[in-house]
Design a protein around this motif. Structure first.
Motif, PDB file in Angstrom:
ATOM      1  N   VAL A  18       0.826  -1.216   0.000  1.00  0.00           N
ATOM      2  CA  VAL A  18       0.000   0.000   0.000  1.00  0.00           C
ATOM      3  C   VAL A  18       0.859   1.265   0.000  1.00  0.00           C
ATOM      4  CG1 VAL A  18      -1.702   1.318   1.317  1.00  0.00           C
ATOM      5  CG2 VAL A  18      -1.969  -1.152   1.068  1.00  0.00           C
ATOM      6  N   VAL A  19       1.837   1.334   0.887  1.00  0.00           N
ATOM      7  CA  VAL A  19       2.670   2.553   0.978  1.00  0.00           C
ATOM      8  C   VAL A  19       3.443   2.807  -0.314  1.00  0.00           C
ATOM      9  CG1 VAL A  19       4.585   3.662   2.204  1.00  0.00           C
ATOM     10  CG2 VAL A  19       2.750   2.539   3.496  1.00  0.00           C
ATOM     11  N   PRO A  20       4.133   1.810  -0.896  1.00  0.00           N
ATOM     12  CA  PRO A  20       4.789   2.085  -2.177  1.00  0.00           C
ATOM     13  C   PRO A  20       3.821   2.498  -3.286  1.00  0.00           C
ATOM     14  CG  PRO A  20       5.735   0.130  -1.208  1.00  0.00           C
ATOM     15  CD  PRO A  20       4.540   0.497  -0.371  1.00  0.00           C
ATOM     16  N   LEU A  21       2.631   1.907  -3.311  1.00  0.00           N
ATOM     17  CA  LEU A  21       1.646   2.316  -4.325  1.00  0.00           C
ATOM     18  C   LEU A  21       1.233   3.775  -4.141  1.00  0.00           C
ATOM     19  CD1 LEU A  21      -0.676  -0.814  -4.672  1.00  0.00           C
ATOM     20  CD2 LEU A  21       0.872   0.138  -6.400  1.00  0.00           C
ATOM     21  N   LEU A  22       1.009   4.177  -2.896  1.00  0.00           N
ATOM     22  CA  LEU A  22       0.638   5.577  -2.635  1.00  0.00           C
ATOM     23  C   LEU A  22       1.775   6.526  -3.008  1.00  0.00           C
ATOM     24  CD1 LEU A  22      -1.220   5.201   0.791  1.00  0.00           C
ATOM     25  CD2 LEU A  22      -2.237   5.628  -1.473  1.00  0.00           C
ATOM     26  N   LEU A  23       3.002   6.165  -2.660  1.00  0.00           N
ATOM     27  CA  LEU A  23       4.155   7.008  -3.006  1.00  0.00           C
ATOM     28  C   LEU A  23       4.397   7.028  -4.513  1.00  0.00           C
ATOM     29  CD1 LEU A  23       6.564   6.101  -0.087  1.00  0.00           C
ATOM     30  CD2 LEU A  23       5.329   8.258  -0.430  1.00  0.00           C
ATOM     31  N   LEU A  24       4.128   5.909  -5.172  1.00  0.00           N
ATOM     32  CA  LEU A  24       4.261   5.850  -6.624  1.00  0.00           C
ATOM     33  C   LEU A  24       3.249   6.790  -7.284  1.00  0.00           C
ATOM     34  CD1 LEU A  24       6.128   4.260  -8.479  1.00  0.00           C
ATOM     35  CD2 LEU A  24       4.426   2.455  -8.540  1.00  0.00           C
ATOM     36  N   ILE A  25       2.034   6.810  -6.780  1.00  0.00           N
ATOM     37  CA  ILE A  25       1.005   7.726  -7.289  1.00  0.00           C
ATOM     38  C   ILE A  25       1.427   9.170  -7.042  1.00  0.00           C
ATOM     39  CG2 ILE A  25      -1.362   8.534  -6.921  1.00  0.00           C
ATOM     40  CD1 ILE A  25      -2.061   5.525  -6.362  1.00  0.00           C
ATOM     41  N   GLN A  26       1.960   9.448  -5.839  1.00  0.00           N
ATOM     42  CA  GLN A  26       2.426  10.803  -5.527  1.00  0.00           C
ATOM     43  C   GLN A  26       3.509  11.237  -6.514  1.00  0.00           C
ATOM     44  OE1 GLN A  26       5.172  11.280  -2.280  1.00  0.00           O
ATOM     45  NE2 GLN A  26       4.100  13.125  -1.581  1.00  0.00           N
ATOM     46  N   SER A  27       4.492  10.379  -6.751  1.00  0.00           N
ATOM     47  CA  SER A  27       5.574  10.734  -7.670  1.00  0.00           C
ATOM     48  C   SER A  27       5.082  10.858  -9.099  1.00  0.00           C
ATOM     49  CB  SER A  27       6.692   9.689  -7.587  1.00  0.00           C
ATOM     50  OG  SER A  27       7.349   9.796  -6.355  1.00  0.00           O
ATOM     51  N   PHE A  28       4.177   9.975  -9.503  1.00  0.00           N
ATOM     52  CA  PHE A  28       3.600  10.061 -10.843  1.00  0.00           C
ATOM     53  C   PHE A  28       2.919  11.417 -11.033  1.00  0.00           C
ATOM     54  CE2 PHE A  28      -0.119   9.712 -13.583  1.00  0.00           C
ATOM     55  CZ  PHE A  28       0.463   9.292 -14.774  1.00  0.00           C
ATOM     56  N   ASN A  29       2.115  11.815 -10.063  1.00  0.00           N
ATOM     57  CA  ASN A  29       1.420  13.113 -10.154  1.00  0.00           C
ATOM     58  C   ASN A  29       2.410  14.264 -10.198  1.00  0.00           C
ATOM     59  OD1 ASN A  29      -1.109  11.920 -10.192  1.00  0.00           O
ATOM     60  ND2 ASN A  29      -1.356  12.034  -7.980  1.00  0.00           N
ATOM     61  N   HIS A  30       3.473  14.199  -9.395  1.00  0.00           N
ATOM     62  CA  HIS A  30       4.479  15.265  -9.376  1.00  0.00           C
ATOM     63  C   HIS A  30       5.205  15.352 -10.720  1.00  0.00           C
ATOM     64  CE1 HIS A  30       7.431  17.984  -7.611  1.00  0.00           C
ATOM     65  NE2 HIS A  30       8.327  17.301  -8.308  1.00  0.00           N
ATOM     66  N   VAL A  31       5.641  14.216 -11.238  1.00  0.00           N
ATOM     67  CA  VAL A  31       6.371  14.201 -12.505  1.00  0.00           C
ATOM     68  C   VAL A  31       5.463  14.644 -13.655  1.00  0.00           C
ATOM     69  CG1 VAL A  31       7.517  12.680 -14.179  1.00  0.00           C
ATOM     70  CG2 VAL A  31       8.067  12.487 -11.747  1.00  0.00           C
ATOM     71  N   THR A  32       4.222  14.176 -13.652  1.00  0.00           N
ATOM     72  CA  THR A  32       3.270  14.564 -14.697  1.00  0.00           C
ATOM     73  C   THR A  32       3.022  16.069 -14.674  1.00  0.00           C
ATOM     74  OG1 THR A  32       2.202  12.409 -14.560  1.00  0.00           O
ATOM     75  CG2 THR A  32       0.953  14.172 -15.587  1.00  0.00           C
ATOM     76  N   LYS A  33       2.844  16.626 -13.477  1.00  0.00           N
ATOM     77  CA  LYS A  33       2.627  18.073 -13.352  1.00  0.00           C
ATOM     78  C   LYS A  33       3.853  18.841 -13.842  1.00  0.00           C
ATOM     79  CE  LYS A  33       1.572  21.610  -9.937  1.00  0.00           C
ATOM     80  NZ  LYS A  33       1.350  21.898  -8.521  1.00  0.00           N
ATOM     81  N   ALA A  34       5.043  18.380 -13.479  1.00  0.00           N
ATOM     82  CA  ALA A  34       6.272  19.052 -13.908  1.00  0.00           C
ATOM     83  C   ALA A  34       6.430  18.998 -15.424  1.00  0.00           C
ATOM     84  CB  ALA A  34       7.485  18.413 -13.228  1.00  0.00           C
ATOM     85  N   LEU A  35       6.129  17.854 -16.012  1.00  0.00           N
ATOM     86  CA  LEU A  35       6.238  17.737 -17.474  1.00  0.00           C
ATOM     87  C   LEU A  35       5.193  18.588 -18.181  1.00  0.00           C
ATOM     88  CD1 LEU A  35       7.022  13.939 -17.834  1.00  0.00           C
ATOM     89  CD2 LEU A  35       8.577  15.850 -18.250  1.00  0.00           C
ATOM     90  N   ASN A  36       3.994  18.640 -17.637  1.00  0.00           N
ATOM     91  CA  ASN A  36       2.959  19.504 -18.225  1.00  0.00           C
ATOM     92  C   ASN A  36       3.373  20.966 -18.151  1.00  0.00           C
ATOM     93  OD1 ASN A  36       1.213  17.483 -19.019  1.00  0.00           O
ATOM     94  ND2 ASN A  36       0.081  17.489 -17.089  1.00  0.00           N
ATOM     95  N   ASN A  37       3.932  21.394 -17.026  1.00  0.00           N
ATOM     96  CA  ASN A  37       4.413  22.779 -16.901  1.00  0.00           C
ATOM     97  C   ASN A  37       5.528  23.052 -17.893  1.00  0.00           C
ATOM     98  OD1 ASN A  37       2.608  23.365 -14.871  1.00  0.00           O
ATOM     99  ND2 ASN A  37       4.056  22.983 -13.221  1.00  0.00           N
ATOM    100  N   TYR A  38       6.421  22.098 -18.067  1.00  0.00           N
ATOM    101  CA  TYR A  38       7.522  22.242 -19.022  1.00  0.00           C
ATOM    102  C   TYR A  38       6.976  22.361 -20.441  1.00  0.00           C
ATOM    103  CZ  TYR A  38      11.728  21.183 -21.677  1.00  0.00           C
ATOM    104  OH  TYR A  38      12.768  21.240 -22.568  1.00  0.00           O
ATOM    105  N   ASP A  39       6.018  21.492 -20.791  1.00  0.00           N
ATOM    106  CA  ASP A  39       5.414  21.543 -22.124  1.00  0.00           C
ATOM    107  C   ASP A  39       4.695  22.862 -22.356  1.00  0.00           C
ATOM    108  OD1 ASP A  39       6.348  19.033 -22.726  1.00  0.00           O
ATOM    109  OD2 ASP A  39       4.450  18.007 -22.290  1.00  0.00           O
ATOM    110  N   ASN A  40       3.966  23.345 -21.348  1.00  0.00           N
ATOM    111  CA  ASN A  40       3.244  24.608 -21.486  1.00  0.00           C
ATOM    112  C   ASN A  40       4.205  25.773 -21.673  1.00  0.00           C
ATOM    113  OD1 ASN A  40       0.792  23.356 -21.269  1.00  0.00           O
ATOM    114  ND2 ASN A  40       0.593  23.720 -19.079  1.00  0.00           N
ATOM    115  N   LYS A  41       5.330  25.777 -20.957  1.00  0.00           N
ATOM    116  CA  LYS A  41       6.321  26.849 -21.118  1.00  0.00           C
ATOM    117  C   LYS A  41       6.933  26.810 -22.511  1.00  0.00           C
ATOM    118  CE  LYS A  41       7.580  27.324 -16.292  1.00  0.00           C
ATOM    119  NZ  LYS A  41       8.609  27.114 -15.276  1.00  0.00           N
ATOM    120  N   ASN A  42       7.171  25.611 -23.032  1.00  0.00           N
ATOM    121  CA  ASN A  42       7.733  25.496 -24.384  1.00  0.00           C
ATOM    122  C   ASN A  42       6.734  25.963 -25.437  1.00  0.00           C
ATOM    123  OD1 ASN A  42      10.218  24.606 -23.642  1.00  0.00           O
ATOM    124  ND2 ASN A  42       9.768  22.438 -23.915  1.00  0.00           N
TER     125      ASN A  42
END
Length: 136
Positions: A103-127
């Protein structure tokens, strides 16, 4: 103290932990070495707000989930002969204590996925904005 925990788990949940089982030993060597190093890197990254935290968090979570898979799937494919099927020990020791490691690794994996996805979306929007500015 750790010896007692290991012995208690092996006695009451999965007897493979009381013998030198190759799969258990291999998974635990990975956990004790590589995963411990990942934890230290993640702790440092969290304390000092480093951007690489989520990469290492994803790596650690995948390692933990792989370890769970390699611990329980072979046991189930072998018919679960090493597992204690008494309802109390099955639910408290086997499922309860190991559920945390799923459970804990799955929750942390979701947290990191959301963080990385948000960062990539921000990067794409800036480009996109940068490209539009160059065109105009």
């Amino acid at each position: 103290m750790l010896h007692w925990v290991w012995f208690e788990y092996g006695t009451n949940s999965d007897s493979k932990w009381l013998i030198l089982d190759g799969c258990v030993t291999a998974v635990e060597l990975l956990t004790c070495t590589f995963d411990s190093l990942c934890c230290l890197i993640i702790l440092y990254a969290m304390l000092f707000d480093k951007s690489y935290r989520h990469f290492w968090q994803i790596v650690l979570c995948v390692c933990e989930l792989y370890g769970d898979w390699m611990t329980f799937v072979p046991a189930l494919l072998e018919g679960g002969e090493n597992l204690n099927t008494d309802p109390y020990y099955l639910w408290v020791y086997t499922i309860g204590s190991n559920g945390v490691w799923v459970v804990v690794p799955l929750l942390l994996l979701i947290q990191s996925f959301n963080h990385v996805t948000k960062a990539l979306n921000n990067y794409d929007n800036k480009n996109v904005i940068s490209i539009k500015a160059k065109i105009n």
